[in-house]
Design a protein around this motif. Structure first.
Motif, PDB file in Angstrom:
ATOM      1  N   GLY A 179     134.121 -35.183  52.627  1.00 19.86           N
ATOM      2  CA  GLY A 179     134.732 -34.955  53.935  1.00 19.86           C
ATOM      3  C   GLY A 179     133.884 -35.494  55.058  1.00 19.86           C
ATOM      4  O   GLY A 179     132.716 -35.862  54.876  1.00 19.86           O
ATOM      5  N   LEU A 180     134.460 -35.558  56.259  1.00 21.58           N
ATOM      6  CA  LEU A 180     133.786 -36.103  57.432  1.00 21.58           C
ATOM      7  C   LEU A 180     133.185 -34.968  58.259  1.00 21.58           C
ATOM      8  O   LEU A 180     133.612 -34.671  59.374  1.00 21.58           O
ATOM      9  CB  LEU A 180     134.776 -36.916  58.270  1.00 21.58           C
ATOM     10  N   HIS A 181     132.176 -34.317  57.716  1.00 19.82           N
ATOM     11  CA  HIS A 181     131.539 -33.193  58.378  1.00 19.82           C
ATOM     12  C   HIS A 181     130.473 -33.676  59.364  1.00 19.82           C
ATOM     13  O   HIS A 181     129.844 -34.709  59.173  1.00 19.82           O
ATOM     14  CB  HIS A 181     130.893 -32.275  57.344  1.00 19.82           C
ATOM     15  N   ASP A 182     130.250 -32.893  60.403  1.00 16.12           N
ATOM     16  CA  ASP A 182     129.180 -33.210  61.335  1.00 16.12           C
ATOM     17  C   ASP A 182     127.844 -33.060  60.628  1.00 16.12           C
ATOM     18  O   ASP A 182     127.686 -32.245  59.722  1.00 16.12           O
ATOM     19  CB  ASP A 182     129.239 -32.266  62.539  1.00 16.12           C
ATOM     20  N   MET A 183     126.866 -33.844  61.052  1.00 17.92           N
ATOM     21  CA  MET A 183     125.563 -33.815  60.394  1.00 17.92           C
ATOM     22  C   MET A 183     124.862 -32.479  60.576  1.00 17.92           C
ATOM     23  O   MET A 183     124.068 -32.072  59.714  1.00 17.92           O
ATOM     24  CB  MET A 183     124.692 -34.943  60.927  1.00 17.92           C
ATOM     25  N   SER A 184     125.135 -31.777  61.670  1.00 13.95           N
ATOM     26  CA  SER A 184     124.397 -30.549  61.970  1.00 13.95           C
ATOM     27  C   SER A 184     125.293 -29.330  62.115  1.00 13.95           C
ATOM     28  O   SER A 184     125.065 -28.303  61.487  1.00 13.95           O
ATOM     29  CB  SER A 184     123.572 -30.735  63.258  1.00 13.95           C
ATOM     30  N   TYR A 185     126.325 -29.430  62.956  1.00 17.23           N
ATOM     31  CA  TYR A 185     127.159 -28.274  63.272  1.00 17.23           C
ATOM     32  C   TYR A 185     128.223 -28.039  62.209  1.00 17.23           C
ATOM     33  O   TYR A 185     128.829 -28.977  61.699  1.00 17.23           O
ATOM     34  CB  TYR A 185     127.839 -28.462  64.629  1.00 17.23           C
ATOM     35  N   ILE A 186     128.475 -26.780  61.932  1.00  7.42           N
ATOM     36  CA  ILE A 186     129.477 -26.422  60.928  1.00  7.42           C
ATOM     37  C   ILE A 186     130.863 -26.339  61.567  1.00  7.42           C
ATOM     38  O   ILE A 186     131.004 -26.072  62.769  1.00  7.42           O
ATOM     39  CB  ILE A 186     129.118 -25.056  60.278  1.00  7.42           C
ATOM     40  N   ASP A 187     131.876 -26.626  60.794  1.00 10.76           N
ATOM     41  CA  ASP A 187     133.284 -26.446  61.167  1.00 10.76           C
ATOM     42  C   ASP A 187     133.754 -27.331  62.330  1.00 10.76           C
ATOM     43  O   ASP A 187     134.700 -26.975  63.040  1.00 10.76           O
ATOM     44  CB  ASP A 187     133.568 -24.972  61.517  1.00 10.76           C
TER      45      ASP A 187
END
Length: 673
Positions: free
Chosen positions: A174-182
């Motif tokens: 998935g394309l998740h942020d490197m630091s912040y969740i959700d």
């Protein structure tokens, strides 16, 4: 090289949609004559089908060479680069062999002509020419890095967030942020997503895949430039010259950021294709569409300047003709490239469109000394400086020739962006113009190599008619080949020394195994594995957990989500970096444990499930209880450096309830109950 000048219209070069071309795309002189059009330097131009086939082969071949070399280098007992001359010596030997063999083969390939070459010479020359950029990459950079598992600059400064991103992409799909969740990713995820998949295939951690993936990326990009430029110029020697020179300069200047480097390396070819596509070549138009779309998933800045170049060329094409077709083609390229870009940018843009709050991101707040000066690579006292100067002369003298004009206009757009970036400082931001030095250099390099080829093919007959006999021309070619070979070796062998500081950091930073490649004692990073184990033993899952810590290298090496990003400059706007900093300041002033967890639960973001602080759980009897500390970053643009770190002190009393405290080396790991 065949001593003739042939020129062709935009319908006959890339994209030259000529289905009658044979495997090498050779066409008779009569078919190519069209004054003041595109110059074909030789009789080895590729047909569209051959170009696509060779492009795929170059991509795969370059990748395989890079990956295989990485495997070999890391199974040898190589000494650390900074403490031994061994890797320098071997790297130089490989560079000399590669460039010499490539030059000799291209010399005989060119001087014999298509009809007199034995088949083995043709295939061997193609193989060496197409793979030489990859061999240069693994020789000049891969070998010196063979004694460390980190990439250039180790985990220092910007490499921390890049490594964190790779670690994130390797840990979960998935394309998740490197630091912040959700929240969806903001920084272009294309290169990192693919690197994460490579890590999964190889069975290694995200931080460890940085080096092989960077080598593969740079090697493949350099190799792909050969068939692309051969299609554009009609000459294998010219294409190889541009590809090798571009690759060498990219290694020496922007290799630390490989996903940006490969986009910059392709900008000159894209510029030439853009003009041809705007004036009727559908294959060139499709090539620009794909390039801009993929580049948007890799690096935003170079995509933006590339798109601006295409727009400027479209305006010129439209005003110089009585047709609206250039505008129509521009729209097709724009829409098509945005559809490709949406595969990565879609989730973020959807969040913005639906009103998700944004604040605190300061990506354009950076003005180093080079950002206050105009890059003038053509005045550098080096081989590349001379080549760039020749490129400038080519652009001016051949301004009526479409390819030269396109490169010239593209270069002017880049310089315009640099100047606009300086002016934008009055508005409290920049356009990051200092990062355009590499693309400007690549533009001038391409023009310079073409100028040398043009001088060789046409200069003797025009300016020294009595030297026109074939045997004299052959000697001139030999002299030019020798001089260019020596110049290339001189520059390429200096690449490891130019990268000395970056290579040293890769050996002195502590990696994910808690080790330094130079075998000196590691820093506090040696405790990171114990911190990771403590969190997991508490029942926490990295994919579902938010950890508050200023140990950003910990999150670069282990895929725990963070409550706060490293700095505001690479932070996701959806993360509201500034507001999170305010919340942290408020939390540091709280002494009551109930009040602390209430304040954390009251924020609009997911609060920390664990906190990693510096300090001691218990202090020796008779000593004052030292605070538990956490550093936060503030943006102080336009100062340089543009970031200042300051400490927040948390009281022990705030953790007397609701938290389980563990001492792990110099860290206090607080896990919320």
């Amino acid at each position: 090289m065949v001593d003739k000048q042939a020129e062709t219209s935009s319908a006959d070069t890339t994209g030259a949609d000529n289905t009658s071309a044979n495997t090498t795309g050779a066409r008779s002189y009569s078919e190519l004559v069209d004054e003041d059009r595109y110059e074909i330097f030789n009789d080895d131009q590729l047909s569209l089908k051959a170009a696509l086939t060779y492009l795929f082969a170059a991509l795969v071949g370059g990748s395989v060479i890079a990956l295989a070399s990485w495997f070999v280098f890391h199974r040898l007992s190589l000494p650390a680069f900074g403490g031994s001359q061994l890797t320098r010596a071997v790297a130089t030997a490989l560079i000399v062999i590669t460039l010499t063999l490539t030059t000799v083969l291209l010399y005989f390939f060119a001087t014999k002509g298509k009809d007199n070459r034995p088949r083995w010479l043709t295939w061997l020359t193609y193989l060496m020419a197409y793979m030489s950029p990859a061999i240069l990459v693994v020789s000049a950079v891969g070998l010196p890095m063979g004694s460390t598992k980190l990439w250039l600059d180790g985990l220092s400064v910007d490499q921390e967030f890049r490594t964190e991103y790779l670690t994130r992409m390797a840990s979960e799909p998935g394309l998740h942020d490197m630091s912040y969740i959700d929240i969806p990713s903001f920084y272009p995820a294309g290169w990192f997503f693919l690197g994460g998949r490579l890590a999964n295939i190889l069975g290694i951690a995200g931080w460890e895949v940085f080096q092989p993936w960077a080598l593969i990326t740079l090697a493949a990009a350099g190799c792909v430039l050969v068939p692309v430029w051969q299609r554009l110029s009609g000459s294998l020697p010219v294409a190889t010259g541009i590809a090798l020179t571009t690759t060498a300069v990219a290694l020496a200047t922007v290799a630390d950021e490989p996903y940006a480097a490969v986009v910059a390396m392709g900008l000159p070819a894209m510029t030439v294709m853009a003009w041809r596509g705007l004036t009727g070549a559908w294959s060139a138009m499709f090539g620009v569409l794909v390039f801009l779309g993929i580049s948007a998933t890799f690096y935003t800045l170079y995509t933006a300047v590339g798109a601006l170049i295409v727009v400027v060329l479209a305006v010129v094409a439209w005003t110089s003709s009585s047709s609206w077709m250039p505008v129509v083609r521009l729209i097709i390229m724009g829409v098509g490239s945005m559809l490709i870009a949406a595969t990565v940018w879609g989730p973020y843009m959807l969040a913005v469109a639906t009103g998700a709050p944004r604040s605190g991101a300061t990506a354009t707040h950076y003005l180093p000394p080079e950002g206050a000066q105009l890059p003038l690579p053509m005045l550098a006292a080096s081989v590349i400086g001379v080549l760039c100067f020749i490129g400038v002369v080519r652009m001016l003298v051949s301004a009526t020739e479409p390819d030269a004009r396109a490169l010239g206009l593209g270069t002017l757009v880049l310089y315009g962006w640099v100047v606009a970036s300086m002016v934008a400082t009055l508005l409290g931001r920049t356009l990051l113009g200092f990062r355009l030095t590499a693309p400007i250099t690549f533009m001038l390099i391409a023009a310079g190599v073409v100028a040398l080829a043009d001088a060789r093919l046409n200069g003797i007959e025009k300016y020294w008619p009595q030297a026109a006999p074939a045997h004299i021309a052959k000697r001139v070619s030999a002299v030019m080949a020798a001089v260019l070979l020596l110049a290339g070796i001189g520059y390429a062998q200096s690449i490891p020394n130019k990268l000395h500081g970056a290579i040293d950091l890769a050996h002195t930073d502590t990696d994910g195994n808690g080790e330094r490649a130079d075998r000196f004692p590691p820093n506090a990073g040696a405790w990171y594995s114990a911190v990771d184990q403590t969190l997991k033993e508490a029942g926490l899952d990295p994919a579902q957990t938010v950890v508050l810590t200023d140990e950003k290298n910990f999150q670069a090496l282990y895929p725990w989500y963070g409550f706060q990003a490293l700095t505001s400059h690479y932070a996701n706007p959806l993360g509201e970096f500034d507001r999170r900093n305010q919340a942290l300041e408020e939390w540091s002033e709280i002494r009551d444990p109930d009040e602390l967890v209430q304040a954390m639960d009251a924020t609009p973001w997911r609060g920390p499930d664990a906190i990693v602080l510096r300090g001691e759980v218990e202090t020796p009897d008779g000593e004052d209880a030292a605070p538990l500390t956490l550093d936060i970053a503030d943006d102080i643009y336009p100062n340089n450096p543009n970031v200042v770190f300051r400490s927040l002190n948390f009281a022990r009393s705030a953790f007397e309830k609701h938290w389980e405290l563990n001492q792990v080396g110099p860290f206090v790991v607080a896990v919320r109950k």
